[in-house]
Design an enzyme around this catalytic site. Sequence first.
Site, short mmCIF file in Angstrom:
data_model
loop_
_atom_site.label_atom_id
_atom_site.label_comp_id
_atom_site.label_asym_id
_atom_site.label_seq_id
_atom_site.Cartn_x
_atom_site.Cartn_y
_atom_site.Cartn_z
N TYR A 202 0.85 -1.19 0.00
CA TYR A 202 0.00 0.00 0.00
C TYR A 202 0.89 1.25 0.00
O TYR A 202 1.73 1.42 0.88
CB TYR A 202 -0.90 -0.04 1.24
CG TYR A 202 -2.04 0.94 1.29
CD1 TYR A 202 -2.19 1.99 0.39
CD2 TYR A 202 -3.01 0.82 2.29
CE1 TYR A 202 -3.25 2.87 0.47
CE2 TYR A 202 -4.08 1.70 2.38
CZ TYR A 202 -4.20 2.73 1.48
OH TYR A 202 -5.25 3.60 1.57
N CYS A 203 0.72 2.11 -0.98
CA CYS A 203 1.43 3.39 -1.07
C CYS A 203 2.94 3.15 -1.12
O CYS A 203 3.42 2.39 -1.95
CB CYS A 203 1.01 4.30 0.08
SG CYS A 203 1.60 6.01 -0.07
N ILE A 204 3.72 3.76 -0.22
CA ILE A 204 5.18 3.59 -0.24
C ILE A 204 5.54 2.13 -0.03
O ILE A 204 6.58 1.65 -0.52
CB ILE A 204 5.86 4.48 0.82
CG1 ILE A 204 7.38 4.43 0.66
CG2 ILE A 204 5.43 4.10 2.22
CD1 ILE A 204 8.12 5.34 1.62
#
Length: 598
Positions: free
Chosen positions: A334-336
């Site tokens: 998720y994301c980074i």
Amino acid sequence: MTTNDLANDVTSKQNVAKLEANLARVEALTQRLITALGQARPVPPALQGPSQDLYLKAATGYLAEMINNPAKLLEHQLEFWGKSVKHYVAAQHLLTQGKLEPPEDDSPKDRRFTHELWETHPYFNFIKQQYLINVAAVQQAVEDIDTLDSEEKKRLRYFSQQLIDMLSPTNFLPTNPEALALAAETDGESLVSGLENLVADLEANNGDLVVTLADKTAFKLGENLATTPGSVVYRNHLFELIQYAPTTDQVHETPLIIFPPWINKFYILDLKPQNSLIKWAVDQGYTVFIVSWVNPDPGYRDTSMSHYIEDGYLTAIDEVKKICGVKKVNAVGYCIAGTTLSLTLALMKQRKDTSVNAATFFTTLTDFSDRGEVGVFLEDDFVNGIDAEVAENGILDSFFMSRTFSYLRANDLIYGPAIKSYMMGKAPPAFDLLYWNGDGTNLPATMTMEYLRGLCQQDKFATTGFDVCGTTVHIKDVTVPLIAIACETDHIAAWKSSYSGIQKMGSKDKTFILSESGHIAGIVNPPSKNKYGHYTNPELGLSADDWHAAADKREGSWWPLWDAWLSGKSGKMIPARQPGGEDHPMLAPAPGTYVVAK
């Protein structure tokens, strides 16, 4: 003396006593306010705003435009003055006729000005209309500057809008009718309560002004947030590994491990049973693990992206394989954490490690050629300031990250909550999402600069290759079957950039889903709400705009579609697994200890 006189005398004495009590509260609060402000950390100028170079270039460009094309600017100036004076004259004309009403108002709708007095009261309506006329003039002035490159122009638009939003009349007590009306109704009690809220926020953050968005007393992890049953089954210096208890008699053979971003805490995916993606995945028959990252202190100064991959991703994957007795897992980033999962997969490709069977990416950027809205904070003026900050302190304090993301939605996450809390004296709401939003984490110095310089600024993973774990990895080396979910109004990970990164990956089996809404709401979108829809299109060779134009729009959550894809990558059904095992004793109940550590 009549009964009415006695009643009035009692009321008068009560009012005086109340006034005296409020004045005493204000005096005490003022002393606390001064003390709290004295504790505020010095914020480096480089982290307060863009460098002066941007404004100097803008001023130079505007001056050049005045010299080279005076007629154009004169036309815009006359348009501005014409609107402003015309409105002033119309307002004065009505007053001279004895009409206590505003002139015609065709200004655009703005949810900041929803109180009825903005429409009906001549004073407040005059202020609103003049403000919006000035806003239009400033925006036009920015657009008139043609000497800046596209990135500079984007930054000028953004930071000029920040100034515009900051100067909104709603942000000041004398020009906020709702706050003034409430102060009158409560005999000033709302203002005193607002001062109490302001002082409490300053004291809670050692002098830094961070608006409390949610009632912090309303939630407790493990009790009414992050309540999905499970256990910590492994722990090292970087993360705790949580395995969730099954709710089905049988589960898919291939376990699922979720890597959340370490910029925030993992329980965004487990806020409450009704919107918990973790609980939902468990209920679909998956053996679900999640990584709960440590909140770094300055001792983690030298922790790098390589450490997150070796001691985080690869270690967690290895432990899940041991616990479940399997050779492969499915992974979510998720994301980074999705960005770092892609780095890990490229590294595993080089090492001929086939431990990941299939990957899921939530709002993930791997191609940073277009960094979207957050890109205004990724130029050298800000990044150099961050570099100096982490070099001195060993970490990037969560204060800075939280403030940056809040300013991307300043009216919703700063000014609006501040008005309600400090001007109107209202308690913050018991809102789980906003509680999580305020529960930030620090970032290690080395990892922060590797991410900002090598990935965000230099875009190495999608171009020349990114150096990690003693080698250079490339985006084309991500070859496992994958599915990516991006969000249409995401202000952190722009969906078109996410799409571009997926296009560049080497996988032959790719699926891309575009969810409606933003970075959080587009992901935490359970089917039961039937709220946000999503788009699908198997043709990933198209441009982002063409992909979207030809995509099929589906109503409701994308979760069932993901389940259909994931179940096909998760093997046969076997008897459900209980958390841990002989070599992995249960170290703590979920949500674990790292997530609550301060």
